[in-house]
Design an enzyme around this catalytic site. Structure first.
Site, PDB file in Angstrom:
ATOM      1  NE  ARG A 187     -22.843 -38.441 -16.258  1.00 47.75           N
ATOM      2  CZ  ARG A 187     -22.491 -39.716 -16.389  1.00 47.75           C
ATOM      3  NH1 ARG A 187     -21.711 -40.092 -17.384  1.00 47.75           N
ATOM      4  NH2 ARG A 187     -22.943 -40.618 -15.542  1.00 47.75           N
ATOM      5  CG  ASP A 188     -25.007 -42.114 -18.679  1.00 45.46           C
ATOM      6  OD1 ASP A 188     -23.961 -42.174 -19.349  1.00 45.46           O
ATOM      7  OD2 ASP A 188     -25.650 -43.108 -18.336  1.00 45.46           O
ATOM      8  CG  HIS A 205     -26.863 -46.401 -14.481  1.00 47.07           C
ATOM      9  ND1 HIS A 205     -26.765 -45.029 -14.365  1.00 47.07           N
ATOM     10  CD2 HIS A 205     -26.666 -46.668 -15.795  1.00 47.07           C
ATOM     11  CE1 HIS A 205     -26.507 -44.498 -15.556  1.00 47.07           C
ATOM     12  NE2 HIS A 205     -26.430 -45.487 -16.435  1.00 47.07           N
ATOM     13  CG  HIS A 260     -27.304 -48.792 -20.373  1.00 44.85           C
ATOM     14  ND1 HIS A 260     -26.537 -48.173 -21.345  1.00 44.85           N
ATOM     15  CD2 HIS A 260     -27.117 -48.057 -19.248  1.00 44.85           C
ATOM     16  CE1 HIS A 260     -25.923 -47.127 -20.824  1.00 44.85           C
ATOM     17  NE2 HIS A 260     -26.251 -47.041 -19.560  1.00 44.85           N
ATOM     18  CB  CYS A 264     -25.877 -49.088 -25.994  1.00 44.33           C
ATOM     19  SG  CYS A 264     -24.806 -50.314 -25.258  1.00 44.33           S
ATOM     20  CG  ASN A 283     -28.625 -43.958 -20.197  1.00 42.48           C
ATOM     21  OD1 ASN A 283     -28.001 -44.615 -19.385  1.00 42.48           O
ATOM     22  ND2 ASN A 283     -28.083 -42.968 -20.875  1.00 42.48           N
TER      23      ASN A 283
END
Length: 297
Positions: free
Chosen positions: A13-14, A205, A207, A238, A247
């Site tokens: 997803r992300d 979460h 990055h 990003c 990520n």
């Protein structure tokens, strides 16, 4: 010390929604089944959002319906609004995610409303989810820095996280959205959040834009956090730092955890197979330092 750490795999997803390529339904399904085979306890399948805005996430509900669903694995869909939640309910999804931010400017740019308005939108979603016995996970973006406002107050992050908890989220993922944070700033943010939300209901979460994600995860582990989101092969760029990674790679997170004596229940060989598959489909390099050093077998 609790030696188990839950890794929430968000690559499908992300990760994919931030990739330039739009891959085929069958390829997404194959990728997700490989992730299921890898032993992840929690996997984000996709996002129930208009394909006009995010073509990479088209037919996410149908994808969920087509997936094998082992009982021990939680498969979720991101549902930005009531329509998305209804689509998730229609395919029998039992866990969804909603998102807001700790930055007013980011919330306006991202979902075209204020932080408070985002909570107003959530209210009927939580009511409907409760009727269908659906768990909701909350995301808070910009927990350290915002690309528009700069530094974000830790107290603001804690306040938003507490509102999500009070609304009914079983877990709140704290998103370090642009990857500019350092461990000391992450610690200060988490210390504020832990005062109002039990640490067992928080997730990290991170990055990796500035290469700090692993260090920030280590600092979070030191504070007692035991749930982390990550993306296989470091999928997803990003959007606020041109050419930068986004990520943190799941492979690197699993390496850190297992080298530190934690258990993840993840089959490393199967995880590497999943990463090799999706990077081949996308025709891009695996961003994981672990994979670069040792190679995916």
């Amino acid at each position: 010390m609790n030696d188990f750490v839950k890794v929430v795999e968000v690559g499908a997803r992300d990760g994919l929604q931030n990739e330039k390529s739009v891959i085929e339904f069958a390829q997404r399904l194959t990728f997700l089944n490989l992730l299921v085979d890898s032993g992840f306890q929690s996997i984000e399948v996709g996002s129930c959002v208009s394909p006009r805005w995010v073509p990479q996430m088209d037919k996410s509900a149908e994808l969920y319906a087509a997936l094998a669903k082992p009982e021990q694995i939680s498969l979720s869909l991101l549902t930005p609004n009531l329509k998305g939640l209804e689509a998730a309910i229609a395919v029998g999804c039992k866990e969804v995610a909603v998102f807001t931010a700790a930055s007013e400017a980011f919330t306006q740019k991202n979902i075209n409303c204020s932080i408070q308005q985002s909570f107003d939108r959530f209210q009927p979603m939580f009511e409907l989810a409760k009727q269908h016995e659906i768990k909701i996970r909350g995301y808070v973006s910009c927990v350290v820095d915002c690309p528009y406002e700069g530094a974000v107050a830790a107290q603001k992050v804690a306040s938003v996280a507490k509102q999500l908890l009070d609304l009914g989220c079983y877990e709140i993922s704290l998103g370090e959205t642009i990857g500019t944070a350092s461990p000391i700033r992450v610690r200060k943010m988490l210390e504020q959040c832990i005062e109002v939300v039990p640490i067992e209901q928080l997730a990290g979460h991170f990055h990796d834009t500035y290469g700090m994600a692993i260090a920030n995860i280590q600092e979070s582990l030191n504070l007692g956090l035991r749930v982390f989101d990550s993306s296989i092969a470091g999928l997803g760029g990003c959007p606020y730092a041109k050419g930068a990674s986004g990520n943190v790679a799941t492979e690197d997170v699993v390496y850190l955890l297992e080298q530190s004596g934690f258990n993840t229940d993840i089959d490393v060989a199967a995880m590497l197979k999943a990463g090799a598959y999706i990077t081949s489909v996308l025709q891009r390099e695996n961003q994981s330092n672990f994979v670069k050093a040792y190679g995916a077998k």
